[in-house]
Design an enzyme around this catalytic site. Structure first.
Site, PDB file in Angstrom:
ATOM      1  CD  GLU A 199     -13.559  -0.152   7.040  1.00  0.00           C
ATOM      2  OE1 GLU A 199     -14.172  -0.655   6.076  1.00  0.00           O
ATOM      3  OE2 GLU A 199     -12.521   0.530   6.903  1.00  0.00           O
ATOM      4  CB  VAL A 215       6.057   8.580   1.172  1.00  0.00           C
ATOM      5  CG1 VAL A 215       6.208   8.088  -0.263  1.00  0.00           C
ATOM      6  CG2 VAL A 215       6.352  10.074   1.228  1.00  0.00           C
ATOM      7  CE  LYS A 216      -1.330   3.315  -1.688  1.00  0.00           C
ATOM      8  NZ  LYS A 216      -2.212   3.610  -0.550  1.00  0.00           N
ATOM      9  CD  GLU A 233      -6.144  10.366   0.093  1.00  0.00           C
ATOM     10  OE1 GLU A 233      -7.127   9.913  -0.513  1.00  0.00           O
ATOM     11  OE2 GLU A 233      -5.449   9.685   0.871  1.00  0.00           O
TER      12      GLU A 233
END
Length: 217
Positions: free
Chosen positions: A170, A60-61, A155
């Protein structure tokens, strides 16, 4: 994009007022979809004697990351805007061996009756300028609470082990340079992305040759 919701379900923006409630719902959605993916992988192993999924990561962000994303896109930092405009509060990453597995897994997820696919972005067929490759889906699934059903967005990113290695490196580089990495480093990353794509293609071809030989015997 508006969702067609059943009469018994509610949109998450309807009556969620605190971060604690948001955290509860998105964690519940992650648990549900992780279980679904585990079951699909076990079924695939039983039927085909093959596991398409190497491993799964879920998160969870963090609130500060959500606030930064809202500000970056010109939105006020409110609970309503969080769940309305940030589609990756709940995120799950599925790592597999071969590019063919990516589309197989995406199809299996899409065929789940209680999962609604909202958007798909195929960065494998259409890589980003940086060379980034992955398959992204925004889906909605119902979370069953004691008094109601709430549809929650998740997502899903599906990529190979090689793609995940490149994306991880990256991300670290861009974070270190705050998105302004020197030009020669960006060029090296793009070249490495092409190498990763070629490696994935060769490994897939090799695997198909091995399967064909096994079939002959």
């Amino acid at each position: 994009m508006e969702l067609d919701l059943a009469a018994s379900s509610t949109n998450i923006t309807d009556d969620i007022n605190t971060w604690e409630e948001v955290n509860l719902l998105y964690n519940a959605a992650l648990k549900q979809i992780t279980t679904k993916i585990e079951i699909l992988n076990e079924e695939f192993q039983e039927v085909h004697r093959y596991n398409p999924i190497e491993h799964v990561k879920a998160r969870v962000k963090a609130p500060e990351s959500i606030v930064k994303k809202l500000k970056r896109n010109g939105y006020e930092s409110t609970i309503g805007n969080m769940v309305r405009y940030v589609n990756d509060i709940a995120g799950i990453r599925i790592i597999c061996s071969f590019t063919s597995d990516i589309y197989r897994i995406a199809e299996m997820i899409s065929n789940q009756k209680d999962i609604q696919v909202i958007t798909v972005k195929d960065y494998i067929m259409n890589p980003k300028n940086s060379g980034y490759r992955s398959y992204h889906m925004i889906v909605s699934l119902p979370v069953y609470l004691s008094d109601r059903i709430v549809n929650v967005k998740v997502e899903i990113q599906i990529r190979t082990v090689a793609m995940d290695f490149w994306a991880s490196l990256e991300h670290k580089i861009q974070y270190k340079f705050e998105g302004k990495a020197p030009g020669h480093i960006n060029e090296e990353l793009t070249e490495c992305a092409e190498m990763v794509a070629n490696l994935d293609a060769r490994m897939l071809q090799l695997n198909e040759e091995i399967l064909a030989i096994e079939g002959e015997h």
